[in-house]
Design an enzyme around this catalytic site. Sequence first.
Site, short mmCIF file in Angstrom:
data_model
loop_
_atom_site.label_atom_id
_atom_site.label_comp_id
_atom_site.label_asym_id
_atom_site.label_seq_id
_atom_site.Cartn_x
_atom_site.Cartn_y
_atom_site.Cartn_z
N ARG A 179 73.66 -49.15 -40.30
CA ARG A 179 72.39 -48.50 -39.96
C ARG A 179 72.42 -47.01 -40.33
NH1 ARG A 179 72.46 -49.44 -34.12
NH2 ARG A 179 74.50 -50.42 -34.44
N HIS A 222 77.56 -53.95 -28.04
CA HIS A 222 77.23 -53.40 -29.36
C HIS A 222 76.08 -54.22 -29.93
CE1 HIS A 222 77.61 -52.03 -33.49
NE2 HIS A 222 78.53 -51.17 -33.11
#
Length: 609
Positions: free
Chosen positions: A257, A237
């Site tokens: 994000r 990740h």
Amino acid sequence: MTANYETFEYDVLVIGAGGAGLRAAIEASAVGVKVGLVCKSLLGKAHTVMAEGGMAAAMGNVDDRDSWKVHFADTMRGGQYINNWRMAELHAKESPARVYELEAWGAVFDRTKDGKILQRNFGGHRYPRLAHVGDRTGLELIRTLQDHGIHQGITVHMEWTIVTLLKDGDRVIGAFGYDRERGRFKILQAKAVVIASGGLGRAYKITSNSWEGTGDGHSLAYHAGAELQDMEFVQFHPTGMIWPPSVQGLLVTEAVRGEGGVLRNKDGKRFMFDDIPDNYKSQTSSDPEEGWRYTQGDKNARRPPELLTRDHVARCINREVKAGRGSPHGGVFLDISWIKEKIPNAAEHIKKKLPSMYHQFMQLANLDITKEPMEIGPTTHYVMGGVRVNGDTQMSSVPGLFAAGECAAGLHGANRLGGNSLSDLLVFGKRAGEFAAKYAKENPAGKINEAQIEEAVRQTLEPFERGASAGGSAEGPYQVQHDLQNMMQELVGIVRREDEMTRALEGLDKLRNRAGKTAVYGNREYNPGWHTAIDLKHLLTVSEAIARSALDRKESRGGHFREDFQNKDTAASKVNTLVVKGADGSMQLRREPIPDMPEELKQVIEEMK
């Protein structure tokens, strides 16, 4: 001998009480079979709670252009077309029903203005597709399934470790384990077994996985004769905490994000615009302004490069750090505070959308994400590889043994899209429970072999025997685990090379030899050293599967990046990598051709390009 252990009898035994295990247990119980559920920690503490951003399902509540076809095409593109296309099809078609079912059972999702389930943007998804509860979606999923499941007559055994699966001929007929508190042995006889034990991140030094993620299910299935598929594909990740050291690897959700967070290097440059893969250029914004509009719901805007697939973003971060453009502690900066330039009351907006992230950084790093950027770096998060299963039934190549969730392979191919994991748990947890119950109804109970039990007891107590004879001089299991994690991080990590992986395989032989000599002291009650010694067998098994599979795949694809073979190979795109335990006990590898996709699904992918 029967006085030395308790025996339990079930129709279906589920190993693991995360999202997939709970959903499988609920489904099996719903058709009237007797279900036992075993979990390594306390019920409710499964690693599923760490999946924060949401669950992907093409409901079209925010953007009505979304459909199962778009979701299917996105999943296949993200997995770089080595996915089990049947699983990708079922997942895309059935996810909305599983989300609405969860809502009917009490899940409280965030809402649109007109009362529908709200959906957010996530990496690799063309449209806002993730149903969510702030940034605590996994917790809500577990809580809802638990609250529903406790009324279904499921027997739950908490804080138990499964050591080995029991067989009658070729068929799996139960499991042998012990309770972690007292160390008392348990035999769980079952007509069908569902493994839903999660991941293996603890094979690496830096991971978002909890202490439980030691690859137990992968290893149990492998040693029972099942095939493991595509183990080279490990997802790092892009955004894990890297400072302070005590929280290194802790997940920072992709939702940051999705809500407009951007990645910058030490010079303040937004570096993700520098490297956009060809197959995503038409879907990626050409400038920061267009990317911002996308995160705010503009249907005419394309997604920002921060929302490209996780494998690509992680490699871009790795590139910046290696080039000397990283943050002070060896990562980069993730900034959501910048949105104060764009919207009024930005701080309150961030706290509302990302409450867990706000508290996580305040409590653990003394940092206010509404005012300053976070320091982040890649963390071992998920394994796309796992037990090879039938796409419809979730049964492995071993009769009576099913697998679902992260420990099963197929759906995600070479790289999982964020948010696909939670809907994966629901879709295939349900299917595994349904077909395990069907199998249990159609087959009688198997016969327990006393010799298998004797051998399992002997192996489980071996570390104590060595402790008794070593007089305190033998090595403990923690040092072996520590050295394994460092080696895997260094030699089979984000960027891989043949010479390094060959060294890793040689290192694994030495570590296996050391593990066979480790000793634990004291007795079986409250003995974490003993638990670690048991975990080592699983960690060594999955580490070898990853290293062997990665060495064999001489190309770069998804979560597997070879510095010495940086391009994709057309021939490799047509096969899955399988490992299976040979008759002599060694790990055997073969390549399995991927079945041809039906024309109608090929057409879907073509239409969605």
